[in-house]
Scaffold this active site. Structure first.
Site, PDB file in Angstrom:
ATOM      1  N   SER A  58      41.147 -86.570  10.445  1.00 13.35           N
ATOM      2  CA  SER A  58      39.919 -87.215   9.989  1.00 13.35           C
ATOM      3  C   SER A  58      40.262 -88.487   9.231  1.00 13.35           C
ATOM      4  O   SER A  58      41.402 -88.699   8.838  1.00 13.35           O
ATOM      5  CB  SER A  58      39.098 -86.270   9.104  1.00 13.35           C
ATOM      6  OG  SER A  58      39.782 -85.995   7.907  1.00 13.35           O
ATOM      7  N   ASP A  59      39.261 -89.292   9.041  1.00  9.81           N
ATOM      8  CA  ASP A  59      39.391 -90.472   8.210  1.00  9.81           C
ATOM      9  C   ASP A  59      38.030 -90.798   7.632  1.00  9.81           C
ATOM     10  O   ASP A  59      36.996 -90.421   8.202  1.00  9.81           O
ATOM     11  CB  ASP A  59      39.941 -91.671   8.994  1.00  9.81           C
ATOM     12  CG  ASP A  59      40.449 -92.752   8.053  1.00  9.81           C
ATOM     13  OD1 ASP A  59      41.355 -92.443   7.253  1.00  9.81           O
ATOM     14  OD2 ASP A  59      39.938 -93.888   8.101  1.00  9.81           O
ATOM     15  N   ALA A  60      38.033 -91.474   6.509  1.00 12.08           N
ATOM     16  CA  ALA A  60      36.787 -91.875   5.855  1.00 12.08           C
ATOM     17  C   ALA A  60      36.871 -93.357   5.500  1.00 12.08           C
ATOM     18  O   ALA A  60      37.959 -93.891   5.286  1.00 12.08           O
ATOM     19  CB  ALA A  60      36.557 -91.040   4.601  1.00 12.08           C
TER      20      ALA A  60
END
Length: 188
Positions: A58-60
């Site tokens: 994931s990444d934000a």
């Protein structure tokens, strides 16, 4: 652990240096970083000759006034970022990628999603910002905050998913994960 999944953490070594250029789409950008992390972890597993069935990354990303607000390089930059966000609304994007691996530890199938949440910060004094930065919590965090920790005191409103702002869109992940398992006839 809310997912009840048995897992092992293998951090991605991807540099996360994909430039965000004028005209780039924020949700596509954060999704591409999460995808590159997935590819990186699969390559690490292959190099170590370690078997895995599923890889999740994931990444934000924080987006404000047409630009990405990244991770602060130092405390001064964290103060500047938080000052800029105070009393205003910004957008938090979270992307998740799920990869199913075959017997050769190669990607056999993937699923992904991007979740967008609107976050409004309270108006804060410089002293409040400095006190938060002094906790060291902003370091290494997009936008210089972590809602799952002391940063929750900075926020006055979220329109969207708390877990997405936290950096992992749990609801979207669960939906995409089940869809991927059903598509590959791993569950009915």
């Amino acid at each position: 652990d809310m997912t009840r999944l048995k897992y092992e953490i293998l951090p991605s070594t991807y540099a996360e240096d994909l430039p965000f250029l004028p005209g780039d789409n924020p949700d596509e950008h954060v999704s591409e970083i999460a995808r590159l992390k997935l590819v990186n972890v699969v390559e690490q597993l292959q190099a170590m000759k370690r078997k895995a069935n599923i890889v999740i990354t994931s990444d934000a990303m924080i987006y404000f006034n047409g630009k990405v607000i990244g991770k602060p390089q130092d405390e001064k930059e964290a103060e500047m970022m938080l000052t800029e966000l105070c009393g205003k609304q910004h957008i938090s994007y979270s992307a998740v990628w799920i990869g199913l691996l075959n017997d050769k530890n190669e990607l056999a199938d993937t699923a992904h999603s991007v979740y967008k949440s609107e976050v409004t910060f309270s108006s804060l004094t410089l002293e409040e910002i400095k006190a938060y930065v002094a906790t060291k919590e902003p370091m290494g965090k997009s936008g210089s905050y972590a809602l799952q920790e002391h940063g929750s005191t900075l926020c006055s409103h979220i329109s969207g998913c708390f877990y997405s702002v936290w950096g992992f869109p749990l609801g979207d992940f669960a939906k995409k994960f089940i869809e991927l398992l059903k598509k590959n006839k791993l569950i009915s």
